[in-house]
Design an enzyme around this catalytic site. Structure first.
Site, PDB file in Angstrom:
ATOM      1  N   ASN A 173      58.701 -12.959 -58.356  1.00 35.02           N
ATOM      2  CA  ASN A 173      58.721 -11.456 -57.069  1.00 35.02           C
ATOM      3  C   ASN A 173      57.540 -11.179 -56.855  1.00 35.02           C
ATOM      4  O   ASN A 173      57.126 -10.086 -55.943  1.00 35.02           O
ATOM      5  CB  ASN A 173      59.865 -10.343 -57.867  1.00 35.02           C
ATOM      6  CG  ASN A 173      59.534 -10.355 -59.231  1.00 35.02           C
ATOM      7  OD1 ASN A 173      58.295 -10.146 -59.281  1.00 35.02           O
ATOM      8  ND2 ASN A 173      60.528 -10.007 -60.039  1.00 35.02           N
TER       9      ASN A 173
ATOM     10  N   SER B 299      60.387   1.929 -58.595  1.00 34.29           N
ATOM     11  CA  SER B 299      59.793   0.446 -57.357  1.00 34.29           C
ATOM     12  C   SER B 299      60.645  -0.002 -56.280  1.00 34.29           C
ATOM     13  O   SER B 299      60.596   0.423 -54.945  1.00 34.29           O
ATOM     14  CB  SER B 299      59.897  -0.376 -59.251  1.00 34.29           C
ATOM     15  OG  SER B 299      59.101  -1.279 -58.462  1.00 34.29           O
TER      16      SER B 299
ATOM     17  N   GLU C 122      55.946 -12.815 -62.117  1.00 37.51           N
ATOM     18  CA  GLU C 122      57.489 -13.443 -62.587  1.00 37.51           C
ATOM     19  C   GLU C 122      56.899 -14.013 -60.142  1.00 37.51           C
ATOM     20  O   GLU C 122      56.411 -13.443 -59.629  1.00 37.51           O
ATOM     21  CB  GLU C 122      57.735 -11.968 -62.251  1.00 37.51           C
ATOM     22  CG  GLU C 122      57.964 -11.731 -63.372  1.00 37.51           C
ATOM     23  CD  GLU C 122      59.140 -10.584 -63.518  1.00 37.51           C
ATOM     24  OE1 GLU C 122      59.776 -10.952 -63.981  1.00 37.51           O
ATOM     25  OE2 GLU C 122      58.424  -9.543 -63.184  1.00 37.51           O
TER      26      GLU C 122
ATOM     27  N   ASP D 297      55.358  -3.443 -52.961  1.00 42.83           N
ATOM     28  CA  ASP D 297      56.724  -3.317 -53.467  1.00 42.83           C
ATOM     29  C   ASP D 297      56.044  -1.423 -53.010  1.00 42.83           C
ATOM     30  O   ASP D 297      54.918  -0.977 -53.069  1.00 42.83           O
ATOM     31  CB  ASP D 297      57.525  -3.129 -54.619  1.00 42.83           C
ATOM     32  CG  ASP D 297      56.997  -3.386 -56.046  1.00 42.83           C
ATOM     33  OD1 ASP D 297      55.109  -3.125 -55.514  1.00 42.83           O
ATOM     34  OD2 ASP D 297      57.661  -3.401 -56.884  1.00 42.83           O
TER      35      ASP D 297
ATOM     36  N   ARG E 102      72.212 -10.848 -60.800  1.00 43.16           N
ATOM     37  CA  ARG E 102      71.647 -11.473 -60.450  1.00 43.16           C
ATOM     38  C   ARG E 102      72.525 -13.308 -59.882  1.00 43.16           C
ATOM     39  O   ARG E 102      72.797 -14.072 -60.640  1.00 43.16           O
ATOM     40  CB  ARG E 102      70.203 -11.710 -59.811  1.00 43.16           C
ATOM     41  CG  ARG E 102      70.060 -10.186 -60.086  1.00 43.16           C
ATOM     42  CD  ARG E 102      68.584  -9.990 -59.573  1.00 43.16           C
ATOM     43  NE  ARG E 102      67.530  -8.490 -59.957  1.00 43.16           N
ATOM     44  CZ  ARG E 102      68.190  -8.089 -58.547  1.00 43.16           C
ATOM     45  NH1 ARG E 102      68.201  -8.214 -57.681  1.00 43.16           N
ATOM     46  NH2 ARG E 102      67.359  -7.029 -58.830  1.00 43.16           N
TER      47      ARG E 102
ATOM     48  N   THR F 113      67.545  -3.381 -63.513  1.00 48.94           N
ATOM     49  CA  THR F 113      67.338  -2.261 -62.376  1.00 48.94           C
ATOM     50  C   THR F 113      68.307  -1.752 -61.733  1.00 48.94           C
ATOM     51  O   THR F 113      68.131  -1.294 -60.567  1.00 48.94           O
ATOM     52  CB  THR F 113      66.004  -2.682 -62.088  1.00 48.94           C
ATOM     53  OG1 THR F 113      65.806  -3.462 -60.998  1.00 48.94           O
ATOM     54  CG2 THR F 113      64.899  -3.211 -62.975  1.00 48.94           C
TER      55      THR F 113
ATOM     56  N   ARG G 283      72.079 -13.486 -64.288  1.00 49.28           N
ATOM     57  CA  ARG G 283      71.719 -12.615 -65.272  1.00 49.28           C
ATOM     58  C   ARG G 283      72.227 -11.557 -64.547  1.00 49.28           C
ATOM     59  O   ARG G 283      72.212 -10.418 -63.093  1.00 49.28           O
ATOM     60  CB  ARG G 283      70.404 -12.896 -66.051  1.00 49.28           C
ATOM     61  CG  ARG G 283      69.546 -12.396 -64.274  1.00 49.28           C
ATOM     62  CD  ARG G 283      67.884 -12.823 -65.070  1.00 49.28           C
ATOM     63  NE  ARG G 283      67.274 -11.748 -65.850  1.00 49.28           N
ATOM     64  CZ  ARG G 283      66.886 -10.002 -64.685  1.00 49.28           C
ATOM     65  NH1 ARG G 283      67.178 -10.711 -63.354  1.00 49.28           N
ATOM     66  NH2 ARG G 283      67.405  -9.418 -64.816  1.00 49.28           N
ATOM     67  N   PRO G 284      71.998 -10.612 -65.534  1.00 51.66           N
ATOM     68  CA  PRO G 284      72.720  -8.586 -65.314  1.00 51.66           C
ATOM     69  C   PRO G 284      71.102  -8.349 -64.621  1.00 51.66           C
ATOM     70  O   PRO G 284      70.355  -8.182 -65.866  1.00 51.66           O
ATOM     71  CB  PRO G 284      73.265  -8.149 -66.034  1.00 51.66           C
ATOM     72  CG  PRO G 284      72.770  -9.132 -67.319  1.00 51.66           C
ATOM     73  CD  PRO G 284      73.099 -10.586 -67.347  1.00 51.66           C
TER      74      PRO G 284
ATOM     75  N   ASP H 241      53.506  -2.572 -57.608  1.00 51.01           N
ATOM     76  CA  ASP H 241      52.949  -3.640 -58.896  1.00 51.01           C
ATOM     77  C   ASP H 241      54.130  -5.218 -58.897  1.00 51.01           C
ATOM     78  O   ASP H 241      53.689  -5.966 -59.348  1.00 51.01           O
ATOM     79  CB  ASP H 241      53.645  -2.769 -60.352  1.00 51.01           C
ATOM     80  CG  ASP H 241      55.358  -2.508 -59.955  1.00 51.01           C
ATOM     81  OD1 ASP H 241      55.604  -3.148 -59.035  1.00 51.01           O
ATOM     82  OD2 ASP H 241      55.785  -2.643 -60.909  1.00 51.01           O
TER      83      ASP H 241
HETATM   84  C1  G16 Z   1      61.155  -4.186 -62.978  1.00 50.21           C
HETATM   85  C2  G16 Z   1      60.217  -5.223 -63.902  1.00 50.21           C
HETATM   86  C3  G16 Z   1      60.733  -6.746 -63.446  1.00 50.21           C
HETATM   87  C4  G16 Z   1      61.434  -7.013 -63.280  1.00 50.21           C
HETATM   88  C5  G16 Z   1      61.977  -6.638 -62.033  1.00 50.21           C
HETATM   89  C6  G16 Z   1      63.250  -6.964 -61.630  1.00 50.21           C
HETATM   90  O1  G16 Z   1      60.177  -4.789 -61.402  1.00 50.21           O
HETATM   91  O2  G16 Z   1      58.800  -4.738 -63.807  1.00 50.21           O
HETATM   92  O3  G16 Z   1      59.780  -6.908 -64.382  1.00 50.21           O
HETATM   93  O4  G16 Z   1      61.308  -8.548 -62.193  1.00 50.21           O
HETATM   94  O5  G16 Z   1      62.078  -5.303 -62.372  1.00 50.21           O
HETATM   95  O6  G16 Z   1      63.982  -6.849 -62.683  1.00 50.21           O
HETATM   96  P1  G16 Z   1      66.176  -7.663 -62.791  1.00 50.21           P
HETATM   97  O7  G16 Z   1      66.180  -8.413 -61.943  1.00 50.21           O
HETATM   98  O8  G16 Z   1      66.316  -7.467 -63.719  1.00 50.21           O
HETATM   99  O9  G16 Z   1      66.325  -6.122 -60.994  1.00 50.21           O
HETATM  100  P2  G16 Z   1      60.050  -3.258 -60.772  1.00 50.21           P
HETATM  101  O10 G16 Z   1      59.091  -3.649 -59.839  1.00 50.21           O
HETATM  102  O11 G16 Z   1      61.611  -3.106 -59.963  1.00 50.21           O
HETATM  103  O12 G16 Z   1      59.285  -2.291 -61.326  1.00 50.21           O
END
Ligand code: G16
Length: 579
Positions: free
Chosen positions: A406, A81, A404, A299, A544, A539, A535-536, A303
């Site tokens: 984002n 992503s 979200e 992105d 963060r 991805t 929060r951790p 998505d």
């Molecule tokens: C994924 C999840 C999203 C989340 C994002 C960021 O997005 O599908 O729901 O908002 O990660 O997550 P984090 O802040 O835990 O890194 P994507 O677009 O990377 O698949």
């Protein structure tokens, strides 16, 4: 280190139960990556793409088991992503097109981290037994495979196919290079017995878009709202697919920049929805020539969707329209249609269709957006970050709208509501065709086809935004002015072990390490309208930090000081000291 399934293991497998066989021939993909613990995370497994083939192979086995368990096709998408091009990842779509059931995540983690083939096979057999999954030759799993444009995608796809093959009788259907939402849509459509190819996806989107555009009120079309849209495709698959889709659209002129085909840009580097939303700057290839235009950014796997306008004063800054404002626009539109649908006519005898509408956000939602939505009289709930949580919550309503900040999000319609809406639409067609309530019913039905019911989808979201702006007769300026965002700042802090941070209350409070929340509270109290949480990431290997306050300087300063606390509590220096 590569390990093979040996003859003894194969005999064990073949003999485990009559005809229950895991075919372990293609074992070259099984190896153990030392020093890395894989976790299914916010959206599947993610890591350096070169280290992932064994994990993807194992995920192939997992997907086949999931399909056997449910009796339906599942999806397996190879993408990371918004992450950099060198990363890759894998996630599994359940038969309804949503994310894999969360109660399977611990099993996914165990499979991904099994140290050798023997423990892996043991885990599979044990889990299959516990879950009552038949591994007989008669049962067959179906897995739809997709990948984005990442260079490691092709070899990982092969690893996934080999993993799937380990479960005898499994069928892998390669859907090619697709966006993540396309794959989720295909899984859902296939399991509903509907046409599920890419051209069916484009057809459904373009037809429902046309239907909605045809119902734009005349007085709005004469307002001459700009129909030109500039789109940043993140140098990825989304831009390529939009190039195809736009040829089927009328009433909208789309110019796509940063497709994967244009050859120069790197996926997600200085482009894409995550970059635009977090850095609040225009993506590469957008500049003074685009000032004042309506622009959107997708992105890397399409998505996420955000809109922006390049500022007249400073062409390196933007007016950002993030997921919160997309959500607010959709909420206004849905409310307006429900109002029209249930408006009492002169005879006063018509049935009404009550709908429980819910709005789902996360702690990242700008405080101003939550206030705005509540003022509209909507029920607003917060969940932890991750589409899997928001989607599940939104599915509890007749109409659940989730986003979200984002840019991930969609609108879910319950089957119950849709079948009543269809009946009501039919009644109105015979008793009151062309009336406002009739049009509202038709619009809502078309929206349920346009907007992806499986998962947030930047392409279908973009088309709905364009329809709604036309319907309202709104310029970009009207949308930007819907409410004023509170200034905010997001930072990343690299720490020794991000799993040391444990949160509660939809990630708004830190429970561990002890004392960090008190430090955050003390900092936040110094700022008018201050709000901050950490929060951790699920991805990326970071913590963060999100801060909001009355001015940009204050939000920046709050985010900075809380980042320092995070570093103090968890940074490398701390871990070295305690060692
Ligand atoms: C994924 C999840 C999203 C989340 C994002 C960021 O997005 O599908 O729901 O908002 O990660 O997550 P984090 O802040 O835990 O890194 P994507 O677009 O990377 O698949």
């Amino acid at each position: 280190m590569f390990r093979h399934f040996d003859r003894k293991q194969q005999r064990e497998l073949a003999g485990c139960e009559a005809n229950h066989i895991i075919c372990a021939k293609r074992h070259q993909f099984f190896f153990f990556v030392s020093g890395v613990t894989f976790s299914y995370g916010t959206a599947g497994f993610r890591a350096d793409g070169l280290k992932l083939s064994s994990t993807v192979f194992r995920a192939g086995v997992l997907a086949a088991l999931r399909s056997l368990k449910t009796g339906y096709a599942v999806g397996l998408m190879i993408t990371a992503s918004h992450n950099p091009i060198t990363d890759n990842g894998i996630k599994i779509a359940d038969p309804d097109g949503g994310m894999m059931a969360q109660d399977w995540e611990p099993f996914a983690d165990a499979l991904a981290n099994a140290p050798d083939p023997q423990s892996f096979v043991k885990l599979v057999l044990h889990f299959a037994k516990e879950e009552n999954i038949s591994l007989s030759r008669e049962s067959s799993a179906v897995i739809l495979l997709g990948r984005d444009t990442r260079p490691t995608g092709e070899s990982l796809l092969e690893a996934a196919k080999q993993g799937i093959k380990c479960i005898i009788g499994s069928v892998a259907l390669d859907m090619g290079i697709v966006t993540t939402p396309q794959l989720h849509w295909m899984v859902r459509s296939k399991n509903m017995g509907m046409k599920a190819s890419e051209s069916d996806y484009f057809m459904q989107l373009s037809e429902s878009f046309r239907c909605l555009m045809d119902m734009i009120p005349k007085e709005m079309t004469v307002k001459g709202i700009v129909t030109q849209l500039m789109v940043d495709g993140a140098n990825g698959v989304g831009g390529d697919k939009l190039e195809q889709l736009k040829t089927l659209l009328t009433g909208l002129q789309i110019q796509v920049k940063n497709t994967s085909k244009q050859g120069e840009g790197i996926l997600n580097e200085g482009v894409g929805a995550d970059y635009v939303q977090k850095e609040k700057v225009p993506p590469r290839c957008f500049g003074p020539n685009d000032i004042g235009l309506r622009c959107a950014s997708l992105d890397g796997d399409a998505d996420r969707l955000v809109y922006f306008r390049i500022s007249k004063i400073n062409s390196s800054s933007i007016d950002l329209v993030d997921g919160d404002k997309i959500l607010s626009l959709f909420a206004l539109f849905i409310k307006a249609q429900l109002h029209c649908l249930n408006k009492s006519e002169s005879d006063g005898l018509r049935n009404v269709l009550p709908a429980r509408v819910g709005v789902v956000q996360t702690a990242y939602a700008n405080g101003a957006s939550t206030d705005y939505l509540k003022q509209l009289g909507l029920e607003v709930v917060l969940t932890p970050t991750g589409v899997k949580y928001l989607h599940k919550k939104a599915a509890e309503y007749d109409i659940g709208i989730y986003f979200e900040a984002n840019g991930h999000g969609t609108i879910l319609f319950s089957e119950y509501f849709l079948s009543n809406l269809q009946k009501m639409g039919n009644d109105l067609a015979s008793s009151n065709a062309g009336s406002e309530p009739h049009k509202a019913a038709l619009r809502l039905l078309a929206v349920s086809k346009l907007i992806n019911q499986a998962v947030g989808d930047a392409l279908s979201g973009l088309l709905l935004v364009e329809v709604v702006l036309q319907y309202m007769g709104w310029s970009m300026q009207n949308w930007i002015e819907l409410y004023d965002d509170l200034p905010s700042r997001q930072l990343k802090v690299k720490v020794a072990d991000r799993t040391a941070v444990i949160t509660t209350n939809a990630e708004t409070k830190v429970v561990q390490p002890f004392g960090l929340q008190q430090a955050i509270d003390a900092e936040t109290a110094k700022y008018h309208q201050g709000r901050c949480f950490v929060r951790p990431s699920g991805t990326e290997d970071i913590i963060r930090v999100y801060a909001e306050a009355f001015s940009q300087e204050a939000a920046d300063s709050l985010a900075r000081s809380v980042s320092q606390h995070v570093d103090h509590f968890l940074g490398f220096r701390t871990s070295q000291k305690s060692d």
